[in-house]
Design a protein around this motif. Structure first.
Motif, PDB file in Angstrom:
ATOM      1  N   VAL A  17     -34.469  54.323  -7.156  1.00 27.51           N
ATOM      2  CA  VAL A  17     -33.440  53.914  -8.102  1.00 27.51           C
ATOM      3  C   VAL A  17     -32.152  54.674  -7.779  1.00 27.51           C
ATOM      4  CG1 VAL A  17     -34.165  55.603  -9.852  1.00 27.51           C
ATOM      5  CG2 VAL A  17     -32.871  53.597 -10.537  1.00 27.51           C
ATOM      6  N   ASP A  18     -31.048  53.928  -7.669  1.00 30.67           N
ATOM      7  CA  ASP A  18     -29.741  54.534  -7.445  1.00 30.67           C
ATOM      8  C   ASP A  18     -29.171  54.950  -8.793  1.00 30.67           C
ATOM      9  OD1 ASP A  18     -29.848  53.953  -4.711  1.00 30.67           O
ATOM     10  OD2 ASP A  18     -28.950  51.975  -5.014  1.00 30.67           O
ATOM     11  N   ILE A  19     -28.598  56.136  -8.850  1.00 31.68           N
ATOM     12  CA  ILE A  19     -27.983  56.644 -10.069  1.00 31.68           C
ATOM     13  C   ILE A  19     -26.488  56.412  -9.940  1.00 31.68           C
ATOM     14  CG2 ILE A  19     -27.582  58.694 -11.473  1.00 31.68           C
ATOM     15  CD1 ILE A  19     -30.341  59.692 -10.345  1.00 31.68           C
ATOM     16  N   LEU A  20     -25.951  55.554 -10.800  1.00 32.33           N
ATOM     17  CA  LEU A  20     -24.565  55.125 -10.665  1.00 32.33           C
ATOM     18  C   LEU A  20     -23.603  55.840 -11.604  1.00 32.33           C
ATOM     19  CD1 LEU A  20     -25.191  51.309 -10.276  1.00 32.33           C
ATOM     20  CD2 LEU A  20     -24.905  53.021  -8.487  1.00 32.33           C
ATOM     21  N   LYS A  21     -24.001  56.063 -12.837  1.00 36.17           N
ATOM     22  CA  LYS A  21     -23.114  56.711 -13.802  1.00 36.17           C
ATOM     23  C   LYS A  21     -23.908  57.775 -14.529  1.00 36.17           C
ATOM     24  CE  LYS A  21     -20.020  55.827 -17.664  1.00 36.17           C
ATOM     25  NZ  LYS A  21     -19.600  54.856 -18.668  1.00 36.17           N
ATOM     26  N   SER A  22     -23.393  58.997 -14.523  1.00 37.51           N
ATOM     27  CA  SER A  22     -24.104  60.093 -15.174  1.00 37.51           C
ATOM     28  C   SER A  22     -23.115  61.177 -15.583  1.00 37.51           C
ATOM     29  CB  SER A  22     -25.163  60.673 -14.238  1.00 37.51           C
ATOM     30  OG  SER A  22     -24.560  61.226 -13.092  1.00 37.51           O
ATOM     31  N   THR A  23     -23.567  62.030 -16.484  1.00 32.53           N
ATOM     32  CA  THR A  23     -22.777  63.183 -16.907  1.00 32.53           C
ATOM     33  C   THR A  23     -23.677  64.408 -16.971  1.00 32.53           C
ATOM     34  OG1 THR A  23     -23.141  62.628 -19.232  1.00 32.53           O
ATOM     35  CG2 THR A  23     -21.092  61.857 -18.248  1.00 32.53           C
ATOM     36  N   VAL A  53     -28.251  60.161 -17.411  1.00 32.83           N
ATOM     37  CA  VAL A  53     -28.050  59.001 -16.551  1.00 32.83           C
ATOM     38  C   VAL A  53     -27.781  57.804 -17.452  1.00 32.83           C
ATOM     39  CG1 VAL A  53     -29.096  57.501 -14.827  1.00 32.83           C
ATOM     40  CG2 VAL A  53     -29.534  59.966 -14.762  1.00 32.83           C
ATOM     41  N   GLU A  54     -26.622  57.177 -17.251  1.00 31.06           N
ATOM     42  CA  GLU A  54     -26.198  56.080 -18.109  1.00 31.06           C
ATOM     43  C   GLU A  54     -26.327  54.708 -17.458  1.00 31.06           C
ATOM     44  OE1 GLU A  54     -22.379  57.071 -20.001  1.00 31.06           O
ATOM     45  OE2 GLU A  54     -22.740  59.105 -19.261  1.00 31.06           O
ATOM     46  N   GLN A  55     -26.236  54.661 -16.121  1.00 26.00           N
ATOM     47  CA  GLN A  55     -26.343  53.376 -15.423  1.00 26.00           C
ATOM     48  C   GLN A  55     -27.083  53.585 -14.110  1.00 26.00           C
ATOM     49  OE1 GLN A  55     -22.737  51.594 -13.680  1.00 26.00           O
ATOM     50  NE2 GLN A  55     -23.255  49.725 -14.798  1.00 26.00           N
ATOM     51  N   VAL A  56     -27.971  52.646 -13.776  1.00 26.95           N
ATOM     52  CA  VAL A  56     -28.766  52.729 -12.550  1.00 26.95           C
ATOM     53  C   VAL A  56     -28.771  51.382 -11.834  1.00 26.95           C
ATOM     54  CG1 VAL A  56     -30.276  54.529 -13.473  1.00 26.95           C
ATOM     55  CG2 VAL A  56     -30.934  52.140 -13.713  1.00 26.95           C
ATOM     56  N   ARG A  57     -29.256  51.412 -10.600  1.00 27.13           N
ATOM     57  CA  ARG A  57     -29.501  50.175  -9.864  1.00 27.13           C
ATOM     58  C   ARG A  57     -30.854  50.334  -9.187  1.00 27.13           C
ATOM     59  NH1 ARG A  57     -24.897  49.033  -6.821  1.00 27.13           N
ATOM     60  NH2 ARG A  57     -25.486  50.724  -5.446  1.00 27.13           N
ATOM     61  N   PRO A  58     -31.893  49.702  -9.755  1.00 20.95           N
ATOM     62  CA  PRO A  58     -33.202  49.740  -9.100  1.00 20.95           C
ATOM     63  C   PRO A  58     -33.092  49.112  -7.714  1.00 20.95           C
ATOM     64  CG  PRO A  58     -33.387  48.893 -11.333  1.00 20.95           C
ATOM     65  CD  PRO A  58     -31.924  48.960 -11.004  1.00 20.95           C
ATOM     66  N   HIS A  59     -33.888  49.579  -6.772  1.00 18.60           N
ATOM     67  CA  HIS A  59     -33.834  49.080  -5.391  1.00 18.60           C
ATOM     68  C   HIS A  59     -33.970  47.562  -5.358  1.00 18.60           C
ATOM     69  CE1 HIS A  59     -34.032  49.335  -1.102  1.00 18.60           C
ATOM     70  NE2 HIS A  59     -35.139  48.625  -1.092  1.00 18.60           N
ATOM     71  N   GLY A  60     -32.997  46.905  -4.734  1.00 15.34           N
ATOM     72  CA  GLY A  60     -33.024  45.453  -4.589  1.00 15.34           C
ATOM     73  C   GLY A  60     -32.615  44.675  -5.826  1.00 15.34           C
ATOM     74  N   ALA A  61     -32.095  45.367  -6.833  1.00 14.81           N
ATOM     75  CA  ALA A  61     -31.716  44.698  -8.086  1.00 14.81           C
ATOM     76  C   ALA A  61     -30.234  44.956  -8.385  1.00 14.81           C
ATOM     77  CB  ALA A  61     -32.583  45.202  -9.229  1.00 14.81           C
ATOM     78  N   LYS A  62     -29.787  44.419  -9.511  1.00 13.65           N
ATOM     79  CA  LYS A  62     -28.410  44.617  -9.953  1.00 13.65           C
ATOM     80  C   LYS A  62     -28.299  45.858 -10.834  1.00 13.65           C
ATOM     81  CE  LYS A  62     -27.080  39.800  -9.718  1.00 13.65           C
ATOM     82  NZ  LYS A  62     -26.329  38.730 -10.334  1.00 13.65           N
ATOM     83  N   LYS A  63     -27.065  46.305 -11.049  1.00 11.70           N
ATOM     84  CA  LYS A  63     -26.799  47.435 -11.943  1.00 11.70           C
ATOM     85  C   LYS A  63     -27.343  47.110 -13.330  1.00 11.70           C
ATOM     86  CE  LYS A  63     -22.435  48.568  -9.716  1.00 11.70           C
ATOM     87  NZ  LYS A  63     -20.983  48.683  -9.911  1.00 11.70           N
ATOM     88  N   ILE A  64     -27.834  48.159 -14.014  1.00 15.36           N
ATOM     89  CA  ILE A  64     -28.376  47.978 -15.362  1.00 15.36           C
ATOM     90  C   ILE A  64     -28.140  49.263 -16.156  1.00 15.36           C
ATOM     91  CG2 ILE A  64     -30.689  48.701 -14.638  1.00 15.36           C
ATOM     92  CD1 ILE A  64     -31.847  46.676 -16.653  1.00 15.36           C
ATOM     93  N   ILE A  65     -28.007  49.106 -17.451  1.00 22.40           N
ATOM     94  CA  ILE A  65     -27.909  50.262 -18.345  1.00 22.40           C
ATOM     95  C   ILE A  65     -29.234  51.032 -18.236  1.00 22.40           C
ATOM     96  CG2 ILE A  65     -27.643  50.994 -20.756  1.00 22.40           C
ATOM     97  CD1 ILE A  65     -25.127  49.730 -19.556  1.00 22.40           C
ATOM     98  N   ALA A  66     -29.148  52.346 -18.086  1.00 18.86           N
ATOM     99  CA  ALA A  66     -30.337  53.167 -17.840  1.00 18.86           C
ATOM    100  C   ALA A  66     -31.389  53.030 -18.941  1.00 18.86           C
ATOM    101  CB  ALA A  66     -29.946  54.626 -17.655  1.00 18.86           C
ATOM    102  N   SER A  67     -30.962  52.968 -20.199  1.00 17.87           N
ATOM    103  CA  SER A  67     -31.939  52.856 -21.288  1.00 17.87           C
ATOM    104  C   SER A  67     -32.667  51.514 -21.239  1.00 17.87           C
ATOM    105  CB  SER A  67     -31.272  53.055 -22.648  1.00 17.87           C
ATOM    106  OG  SER A  67     -30.219  52.130 -22.823  1.00 17.87           O
TER     107      SER A  67
END
Length: 82
Positions: A17-23, A53-67
Motif C-alpha cells: 500500500v502506498d501512503i499518500l497523505k499523512s501527518t 495516514v489519511e490517504q492511501v493507494r493499494p497496489h494496482g488500485a486508485k487513491k482511497i481515504i485510509a479509513s
C-alpha cells in the motif's frame, strides 16, 4: 510521505500500500502497529511517535481515504505492518 515522489509504502497482510497523505503525531506505540482507526485515518506507531495516514493507494488500485481502506480490508487496531 513525500507525495508524489519519492513516495512511501509498506505492506500489511501481504498487500503493498502506498501512503499518500499523512501527518506526524507524538502518540507512541510499537513501531509498525496500528494504534487507532478513525474517520480521520489510520494511526500507525513509528520510532519516536506515530503517523496519521489519511490517504492511501493499494497496489494496482486508485487513491482511497485510509479509513475507508481499513474498513474494506478489515484492518484492526493492534495489527502490524510488515
Amino acid at each position: 510521505a513525500a507525495n508524489p515522489a519519492p513516495g512511501a509504502w509498506s505492506k500489511i497482510k501481504g498487500q503493498r500500500v502506498d501512503i499518500l497523505k499523512s501527518t506526524k503525531s507524538s502518540t507512541a506505540g510499537v513501531p509498525g502497529s496500528i494504534i487507532a482507526i478513525s474517520d480521520v485515518g489510520i494511526q500507525i506507531a513509528a520510532k519516536g511517535g506515530s503517523v496519521l495516514v489519511e490517504q492511501v493507494r493499494p497496489h494496482g488500485a486508485k487513491k482511497i481515504i485510509a479509513s475507508d481502506w481499513a474498513k474494506e480490508t478489515n484492518l484492526k487496531e493492534g495489527e502490524t505492518f510488515d
